[in-house]
Each structure stands twice: as C-alpha cells, then as structure tokens.
Design an enzyme around this catalytic site. Structure first.
Site, PDB file in Angstrom:
ATOM      1  N   ASP A 227       0.820  -1.208   0.000  1.00  0.00           N
ATOM      2  CA  ASP A 227       0.000   0.000   0.000  1.00  0.00           C
ATOM      3  C   ASP A 227       0.861   1.269   0.000  1.00  0.00           C
ATOM      4  OD1 ASP A 227      -2.808   1.090   0.596  1.00  0.00           O
ATOM      5  OD2 ASP A 227      -1.680   1.972   2.259  1.00  0.00           O
ATOM      6  N   GLU A 299       1.354  -0.268  -4.918  1.00  0.00           N
ATOM      7  CA  GLU A 299       0.356   0.751  -5.252  1.00  0.00           C
ATOM      8  C   GLU A 299       0.977   2.137  -5.281  1.00  0.00           C
ATOM      9  OE1 GLU A 299      -3.682   2.855  -3.545  1.00  0.00           O
ATOM     10  OE2 GLU A 299      -1.852   2.636  -2.371  1.00  0.00           O
TER      11      GLU A 299
END
Ligand code: GLC
Length: 573
Positions: A227, A299
């Site tokens: 993330d 990401e």
C-alpha cells in the site's frame, strides 16, 4: 455449437508468427482480482463480509479464471480507514474472523490452485497500535519508530500552540502534522491523523516490518500488494528540519492535497531501496521454502518515471510490478484514440524496458467502470484489459458490471469512496445473497434482483460470461506468447473502434470494441487482393451484437453496432 474454421493453406501458416512461449513467471500474465473483504460475502450474518464468507466463494473465483486474489486489509483495526489503519499487524480483526479462519481460507485456496495476496500497509499504522503508544511514551526501541518533529515555534494566531514542522498536507486534505500532548511533538500522517507514518530510517521499524512479512508468508500466502509506496520517506534536512513544499497552482484551496507540489513527500529515491529490501526478503523466502515465486505488487499513483524506478534494477530488483492505474483516468468522453494513448503510455516506456504490463481498471478507491467510463462500455473495457498483454486487475463486482450506489454512506461524514464499496451481488435473495441479514454495512444496490452472479451465469451474453470467455482466451497459446516480438498489436482503427490482435503459430484472435454510440464500419483489416486471410469466426459477442458465435466475419469490412464488442478467431491445424 461453434463451427470451427480450419484454414490449412501453407500460405496462411507462413503468415502467422511462430513463437515458442518463453518461460513466464506465474504473475506476469496472471489474472488478478481484488476482494474488498467488508463487502464480498458475510458468513456470520452481521452485515459485514468476513473470511469464512470469502472462503465459501473461492470456487467462484477459480471458475471465472482468476489466478490470484488480493485481499484489502483483514488485520485488527479500529476501522477508521476500513482496515488501512492497522492496530495489530499480526492478527485478524474479529469482524472478519480469526487466524484459524485465515488458515482455512489459505488451505482451501491451495486445494483449488488459487493464489492469495495480502495487502501490506507499512507506511502507517493505527494510532491505536501498541507501537505508536510505545513511541508516544518514548519506550526504548520505539523512540523513533514514527516520524516525530518539534514545532516551528509558537503560532502567533494561537498563543500556546506550536506551528507544525512544515506546511505539508495529508493525502486526505488538511495538515499532515498532528500535535501529541504527551510527547510534546508533532507526528506525521500522510493520511488520516489516526494513521501515523512509520519512520523507515529507524532500524526497529525496518526490522519489524520484515517480521510482519515473514509472519504472513509462513501462513502460506503468495505475496503482497504494498500500500501507498510513494509515501514511505520524506526528505529530512541535515539539521533535522523539514522544508516547506511550494504551491502547485492547481487549486486555491490550501487544505486540498493538490495545493502543494509534493517535492519532499512523494516518490523519494529511498522508497525504492526499502522495497528492494523487502524484495530480497521474499526472494530469499521463496528460495529457502520452495514453491512458486512470492510476489510484491505495489500501489502508486505516480508519474511513469517513478513507476519505472519502483521496479528497481537488475542487481536490486524492487516491486515485481507497480500497478498501472492509467486506464482509470479514462472517462465518459474518452474514445478509442484516448485509449490507445493510455496503452501507449505504458507500452512505449515501461513495457519497452521491463517487459511487464498490468492493467488496473477499478478498485475500492475509485468509482466503478460504468460510472467512470460509461455503463454501455463496461463489457468493452473488461474485454480490453483482458486482451492486452500482461495482467488484468479486476475489482470485485466489475465482472458482473456492478454500479456505484450513489447514496451509500458508511459514516458521518460519508467516506467519498462508499459508493464503489457496496455489497457484492451474488443472487436475488436477501441482501443479494451477500448476507442473511437485511441490514448491511452499506446498502445493497437496488438493481440486485436483475443484476447478480446467479442470473448472469444463466445468460449466454452476460457481462460475467463475456468475462469468463475472455479469461478462457487468456489460456490460449496466442495469449500466452505475449513477450515475443509481434505476438500482439493494438490500436484505434478510427475514433471509436479499438482493436487488439493476439497471435501465435496457428492461432489468431482479434478483439474489436466500439466505444461510441454510432454504427461504425472498419476495414479492410486483411489483404483485399489475397483474401484468403479475410475470414474469421465470431468467438465472443457482447449482448447488443447482431452476430452469433460461430458466424463468419469478413475482414474486408466489419460493422460494429453502438458499443458492440466482439472477438474474432482463426485456428489452423
Ligand atoms: C491506499 C488505499 C486506500 C487507503 C490509503 C491509506 O491508497 O488503497 O484505501 O485509504 O492507502 O492507507
């Protein structure tokens, strides 16, 4: 029953490219699927999805051709950012179940050959995490576990209050610094104040995160989606201060995250080194434990140059790949030429250098395809991402064309991403078969009785069956041979029609989609003098197509009705 077109002429054989499919890593053309656990399947009837629910639906994922499912966070969390604020990195949130349920999920996935990827959220924890409590208290080993800084002196407008260490803004808007009374310092949070940023210049923070990776790898997962990678490091001056970021000029709202040019807080070079450290760790893990390669997807909504860096280099590889979010910027006005531009952006740069491609078309942070690009083009877009070389990434529900639920609201204030996070539509029973309860954490879409998996399984041309048909094509030699020169071609044939060609020694497929709302005629798409290569068979057609599977198409001129998508195929044996 489809008629088979057998074209045995030697001329034709010579016209096809001949490839020996190179050895591919499993992840290089994997069909990836994002599960948003709160919304996928509720097993215990509390209106929120859970692990047992997911386990009960893994066969479905296998059936629709998924290689690997990645799960948004399932760890213990106060749910201020629905799991992206983790309070215990080593445990499952009771809402979702427990570690036994997790082990059962993995066992089931392994038994059917489905890979499971977990969301790894290292940039920040919850402020309710014990590490943060210890850091607030300056407990030994945790003093610098988070990014702490002194204020810049007293705020003349707020006597007794300190000015924050810099003008930085958080991704969700407002200042990125929050004062902690107990520690008498500010802490950094690139997201909510309840999500303090870890300090990866701290040895203990780095070592702890390796432990977290090991803990989940030991439980049998196949890798991580990392993330928020652009946010790992911030430029720190030698004297321990932070420099203000200049105004970007994009907006006049000083609270907006677009207000500043994020020179010191995004995509800093150290980020790559940190990911490379994790890559080395997972690569060693695979070497030591055997089995298929454990992977790291990352990401980052970052410029291509930054994405290029996140691959690392040959001696220090970093992410297996950063997600490619470029297609998410298509909108209702986008046409085939815009689509071509977006595909070129990746293929002309990243593909050229890394021979890696992936196509994200939806996730829990952005409106759904129909709401972003247009409801009439949902199937077309799915066809395109499944036909392009590399890995398609599907957000749960996009395979049946789920729409945003505009009035969905989880909280006060509502999270701006609630509309795309509503419960999955399985069938036409209570709460769309998502839950036995008719009270779900977000409302079920009103159209669920006529739009759900069960209904679509029975409709030959449903979104789901188009999706499955494309997945099946992905297993053919023509699609598998994607790394060889000439194995694919794509491009806009006019303003509205986009074509992708995939081929191998004795197979060729053409995927054509009309993104516009007019009848379009394209061609000739073959040599109009030697017409032996002009005939192909309709293999897949969207619901609005006047054609049937098995019909013959003449490539000298092809007509596409508004928003029609087709796959033509030819095999020689
Ligand atoms: C990622 C997640 C998003 C979350 C943010 C902070 O962008 O996709 O949902 O809010 O990170 O963790």
């Amino acid at each position: 029953m489809a008629k088979k077109v057998l074209l045995c002429s030697i001329v034709i054989v010579l016209n096809f490219f001949s490839f020996s499919a190179a050895e591919l890593g499993w992840w290089e053309d994997a069909s990836l699927y994002q599960i948003y656990p709160r919304s996928f399947k509720d097993n215990d009837g509390d209106g929120v999805g859970d692990l047992k629910g997911i386990t009960s639906k893994l066969d479905y994922l296998k059936d629709i051709g998924i290689t690997a499912a990645w799960l948004s966070p399932i760890y213990k969390s106060p749910m201020s950012d629905f799991g992206y604020d983790i309070s215990d990195f080593y445990d499952i949130d009771p809402l979702y179940g427990n570690l036994d349920d997790f082990d059962a999920l993995i066992a089931k996935a392994k038994s059917i050959g489905l890979k499971i990827i977990l969301d790894f959220v290292p940039n920040h924890s919850s402020d309710e995490c014990i590490w943060f409590q210890k850091s607030v208290n300056r407990t030994e080993g945790y003093e610098n576990f988070y990014v702490w800084a002194d204020g810049r002196g007293e705020d003349p407008e707020n006597p007794g209050k300190q000015l924050p260490p810099s003008n930085w803004t958080s991704d969700f808007g407002g200042t990125a610094w929050t004062w902690n009374d107990q520690r008498q310092q500010f802490f950094l949070h690139q997201f909510q104040p309840k999500q303090p940023d870890l300090n990866f210049r701290d040895e203990n923070a780095r070592a702890t995160m390796l432990n977290v990776l090991k803990f989940w790898l030991d439980r049998g997962i196949d890798g991580f989606r990392i993330d928020a990678i652009p946010y790992f490091f911030e430029t720190l001056n030698e004297n321990g201060t932070y420099t203000d970021e200049p105004v970007s000029g994009e907006t006049s709202d000083p609270n907006s995250n677009k207000y500043l040019k994020h020179l010191y807080t995004r995509d800093q070079p150290e980020n790559v080194g940190l990911i490379a450290e994790w890559r080395q760790f997972v690569d060693n893990y695979t070497r030591e434990h055997g089995g298929d390669e454990r992977i790291l997807f990352a990401e980052a909504y970052s410029p291509l140059e930054a994405l290029d860096n996140y691959f690392g280099n040959e001696t220090h590889p970093a992410a297996h790949f950063p997600f490619n979010f470029d297609l998410m910027y298509l909108n209702k006005d986008s046409n085939a030429r815009d689509l071509e531009d977006k595909v070129n952006n990746w293929m002309d740069t990243i593909w050229k250098k890394h021979k890696s491609a992936n196509w994200v078309i939806g996730n829990h942070d952005n409106p759904r395809i129909g709401d972003r690009i247009g409801k009439d083009n949902k199937d077309n877009i799915n066809m395109v991402v499944l036909a392009l070389p590399g890995s398609p990434v599907t957000y749960n529900g996009e395979e049946i064309g789920m729409d945003d639920v505009p009035d969905a609201c989880s909280n006060d204030p509502c999270d701006f991403r609630d509309p795309e996070r509503t419960p999955f539509q399985w069938d036409n029973t209570t709460s769309a078969g998502f839950s036995d309860s008719n009270k779900t954490w977000l409302p079920v879409a009103k159209d669920y009785k006529c739009n759900n998996v069960k209904i679509q399984q029975g409709q030959e041309r449903s979104s789901l069956n188009i999706y499955k048909g494309m997945q099946k094509l992905k297993t053919t030699a023509a699609f598998k041979a994607f790394k060889e020169e000439g194995a694919w071609k794509y491009g806009a044939l006019n303003d509205q029609v986009f074509q992708i060609i995939r081929n191998n020694t004795n197979e060729e497929y053409r995927i054509l989609v009309n993104l516009g709302s007019d009848l379009e005629t394209v061609g000739p798409l073959c040599n109009s003098i030697d017409t032996s290569l002009c005939f192909m068979e309709y293999k897949l057609v969207t619901k609005n197509s006047p054609h049937n599977i098995g019909d013959l198409a003449n490539l000298t001129s092809i007509q596409l009705t508004p928003h029609e998508g087709i796959v033509l195929g030819r095999t020689t044996e």
